[in-house]
Design a protein around this motif. Structure first.
Motif, PDB file in Angstrom:
ATOM      1  N   VAL A   1      50.206  -3.959  18.645  1.00  0.00           N
ATOM      2  CA  VAL A   1      51.123  -4.199  19.689  1.00  0.00           C
ATOM      3  C   VAL A   1      49.677  -3.277  21.132  1.00  0.00           C
ATOM      4  N   LYS A   2      49.729  -3.457  21.979  1.00  0.00           N
ATOM      5  CA  LYS A   2      48.550  -2.597  23.513  1.00  0.00           C
ATOM      6  C   LYS A   2      49.546  -1.355  23.273  1.00  0.00           C
TER       7      LYS A   2
ATOM      8  N   GLN B   1      45.984  -0.864  28.077  1.00  0.00           N
ATOM      9  CA  GLN B   1      46.019  -2.620  27.354  1.00  0.00           C
ATOM     10  C   GLN B   1      45.667  -2.921  25.359  1.00  0.00           C
ATOM     11  N   ASP B   2      45.497  -1.982  24.933  1.00  0.00           N
ATOM     12  CA  ASP B   2      44.465  -1.536  23.728  1.00  0.00           C
ATOM     13  C   ASP B   2      45.930  -1.006  22.557  1.00  0.00           C
ATOM     14  N   SER B   3      45.502  -1.722  21.435  1.00  0.00           N
ATOM     15  CA  SER B   3      46.174  -0.564  20.988  1.00  0.00           C
ATOM     16  C   SER B   3      45.495   0.639  20.043  1.00  0.00           C
ATOM     17  N   ILE B   4      46.064   1.786  19.964  1.00  0.00           N
ATOM     18  CA  ILE B   4      45.706   2.707  20.254  1.00  0.00           C
ATOM     19  C   ILE B   4      45.590   2.763  18.381  1.00  0.00           C
ATOM     20  N   LYS B   5      45.438   2.040  17.417  1.00  0.00           N
ATOM     21  CA  LYS B   5      45.623   2.554  16.369  1.00  0.00           C
ATOM     22  C   LYS B   5      44.051   2.130  16.236  1.00  0.00           C
ATOM     23  N   VAL B   6      42.905   1.369  16.313  1.00  0.00           N
ATOM     24  CA  VAL B   6      41.671   1.399  16.508  1.00  0.00           C
ATOM     25  C   VAL B   6      41.083   2.246  16.696  1.00  0.00           C
ATOM     26  N   GLY B   7      41.655   3.943  16.870  1.00  0.00           N
ATOM     27  CA  GLY B   7      40.857   5.338  17.460  1.00  0.00           C
ATOM     28  C   GLY B   7      41.949   5.586  15.859  1.00  0.00           C
TER      29      GLY B   7
END
Length: 674
Positions: free
Chosen positions: A409-410, A536-542
């Motif tokens: 989720v964002k 506005q992004d999912s911080i899981k990508v980091g």
């Protein structure tokens, strides 16, 4: 009441809010979203406590759902009739005058104080640790004040001890606290390093830091703080101040340092009157327990079956004998703070909620399940007619926030969801998280902890008052630790920016895990502060692609171990087990069962002690003995040691014979005795 009255309430609220947020009056109108302007749940809780102490019955959840001055004014106006009653007594039980009954007699520890005391026991999960806060301040030789005078410092600390009874606190063997009227004059420990070489002086300062950062003060002998001074080769002075949190919470620490600096400057400086003592406040709080259990307690009970446990993180198989707490930190400068706060406002969340969400996402990235409990302390210091903001003591509580970091989720949406959950939970915060954990442990049949903590002191002003830096110099080292805590993430205002600290049980984690987690946390926070699109992004990508995960998914963060289930083996253990069952109302008993793991608390512990004394005599058990050996086997061994062993065995044998009789046989036995 007319519209003029409503307008007056709006203006009064406007003054309170702009003072807390340090904003201009014209920046807030009656329809402004106060959370968007930077008000957080901690500040709202403080305002609610203030209004309730004045007799105004307001609903936290409703205030949180409609965070505007006009909506709040309508709630306050609706409760104005109760405001008239505040002259007699306050809604939340805070008296307008001192209770004053036996001010120096023993009284009960507050729930958090009791948890701190029990957590000192090394047999508790993540125990053997004192809850304390330690700071160092350094006054450079080139400052106008010159150096810190040991004699003047000693006079100031003794004046402070005289003023605040919590600095004289003693915990007795029954688990009560005593604030004696008299005390021995405190002697400041002075370490003179003026003749040392700079390297040797630095080595000694590091030794002192390690000692004070991890010490366990003897609170049962009245040692609840330590104050020391080091005189350095270059003419500088370093102040070392450590306080056990059983005596003072984080807000009290600020007050004590400010007053210590003020008294150092002028020993007869006029300080604000303390209308009530800490005992007065605790007595009033205890009078509200039944009401709290019936209201907030039942609300939490309705959620117990669905609550998760603490996060399962990558931990080592066994902890060090000596706990090792370390600190990781970074600082927002003023410019970055302003930008971060503006982005929080634009996304409809408070800075505290945003930072708590980053912590939750960080923890979820390294644990087994994305759903877990996050421990969020609150400092509910009631204010109003009897303003106790200057009273030193433990007023802390906590809420247990059910975090669910499932799905990509964002970030803005996750933060809004967590903020809503925190607001709902905070509405029932008078039923402490300590009690909720006990209830949860009782329901699950094992000890449950929530060892990841998020402590926000935003909107409480600068960490230390200006007078502290003027008199004692700048803070150069701050660290805290506590029992049953793996990681305490703290955010506070410092030097017009924001200081973010992680105090961690280094010895509990797999190597490298804390460094990786903190690096991700910091990078994420800085990205959110500088890049609007990041929200506005999912911080899981980091998250790092390669992360250490728990080797055993069944091991919780509390290092819960699987215990044997041995039934009582002799008449003494059978007697203790029978009393245990009667108090805890549990069906299954085994000699390894831990009282606190079974959901026991101070009330149940006191009830069990009373039962044991009734059977075996007054010397059989006290609170200190119980939490040192809180199992059926341990209690049995303690009783044998404390009393005549043959007499104990004889009593236990008779008691078991009575237990074996049915009602008819027991009645016949009693009739025969007559």
């Amino acid at each position: 009441m007319n519209d003029k009255t409503l307008t007056n309430i709006v203006l009064r609220l406007q003054s309170q809010v702009v003072e807390r947020l340090n904003l201009a009056k014209h920046s807030i109108n009656e329809d402004s979203d106060l959370f968007a302007l930077g008000l957080d749940s901690l500040s709202l809780m403080s305002l609610v406590s203030q209004w309730r102490s004045q007799g105004i019955d307001v609903n936290f959840s409703q205030l949180a759902k409609t965070p505007t001055l006009i909506a709040w004014a309508r709630q306050i106006r609706a409760g104005e009739d109760k405001l008239q009653q505040a002259a007699q007594t306050s809604l939340n039980g805070l008296p307008n005058n001192r209770i004053g009954i036996q001010p120096h007699a023993p009284f009960l520890l507050a729930p958090m104080q009791y948890a701190y005391w029990v957590g000192r026991n090394k047999n508790q999960p993540l125990g053997g640790v004192a809850a304390h806060l330690y700071c160092e301040f350094q006054l450079e030789a080139n400052k106008a004040a010159g150096f810190i005078d040991p004699v003047q410092l000693e006079k100031a600390i003794n004046q402070l001890v005289k003023r605040h009874s919590s600095l004289r606190l003693i915990v007795d063997a029954e688990g009560n606290q005593i604030h004696p009227a008299t005390y021995e004059a405190y002697k400041v420990m002075v370490t003179d390093l003026t003749q040392y070489s700079q390297p040797d002086a630095e080595n000694e300062l590091q030794r002192l830091r390690a000692l004070y950062s991890s010490q366990m003060l003897d609170i049962e002998a009245g040692e609840v703080f330590s104050l020391a001074l080091s005189l350095l080769p270059d003419g500088s002075s370093r102040l070392h101040f450590d306080i056990d949190m059983v005596a003072a919470d984080a807000l009290s620490y600020r007050t004590l340092l400010k007053e210590l600096a003020t008294l150092y400057r002028f020993i007869d400086a006029p300080l604000a009157e303390l209308p009530l003592s800490y005992k007065d406040c605790r007595t009033a709080a205890n009078q509200q327990e039944a009401f709290i259990k019936e209201t907030s307690g039942k609300w939490w009970q309705s959620r117990i079956a669905k609550l998760p446990e603490g996060p399962k993180l990558p931990l080592v198989d066994s902890l060090n004998t000596q706990p090792n707490t370390t600190r990781r930190h970074f600082h927002f400068n003023q410019a970055l703070k302003i930008k971060f706060y503006e982005l929080c406002k634009a996304n409809g969340v408070t800075p505290s909620s945003a930072l708590a969400t980053v912590l939750a996402e960080t923890i979820a990235g390294w644990c087994v399940e994305p759903r877990f409990l996050l421990n969020v302390p609150l400092f509910q210091r009631p204010m109003g007619q009897a303003n106790v903001s200057g009273v030193a003591g433990d007023f802390s509580s906590s809420i247990l926030v059910d975090v669910d970091a499932t799905g990509p989720v964002k970030f803005s949406q996750l933060a809004q969801q967590l903020q809503t959950r925190m607001h709902e939970d905070a509405a029932h915060a008078n039923y402490s998280g300590v009690h909720v954990l006990r209830d949860l442990g009782r329901a699950k049949g094992k000890q449950v902890t929530a060892p990841v903590v998020f402590t926000s002191a935003l909107n409480l002003g600068e960490l230390f008052a200006p007078v502290v830096a003027d008199v004692f110099g700048e803070p150069i080292w701050i660290i805290s630790q506590g029992p049953q805590v793996l990681l305490d993430a703290q955010v506070t205002e410092l030097n017009a920016g924001v200081l973010v600290n992680w105090d961690c049980r280094e010895d509990a984690f797999e190597p490298g895990v804390l460094d990786d987690m903190f690096a991700y946390f910091r990078q994420t926070v800085e990205s959110l502060a500088s890049n609007p699109s990041y929200w506005q992004d999912s911080i899981k990508v980091g998250l790092p692609q390669v992360r250490t995960k728990p080797r055993n998914a069944n091991v919780t963060a509390s290092r819960q171990v699987v215990v044997q289930k041995t039934p009582p083996r002799n008449p003494l253990e059978q007697t203790v087990a029978a009393l245990w069952q009667g108090v805890l109302e549990c069906e299954e008993v085994f000699v390894e069962q831990d009282l606190f793991a079974a959901g026991g608390d101070s009330v149940l512990a006191s009830a069990l002690i009373a039962q044991l004394r009734e059977v075996f005599g007054n010397h059989a058990m006290d609170m200190k003995k119980l939490f040192c050996a809180p199992t059926i086997a341990g209690i049995s061994d303690t009783i044998l040691t404390a009393c005549d062993s043959e007499e104990v065995k004889s009593i236990a044998q008779v008691y078991c014979e009575i237990l074996s009789l049915d009602d008819e046989a027991l009645a016949a036995q009693l009739e025969a005795q007559i």
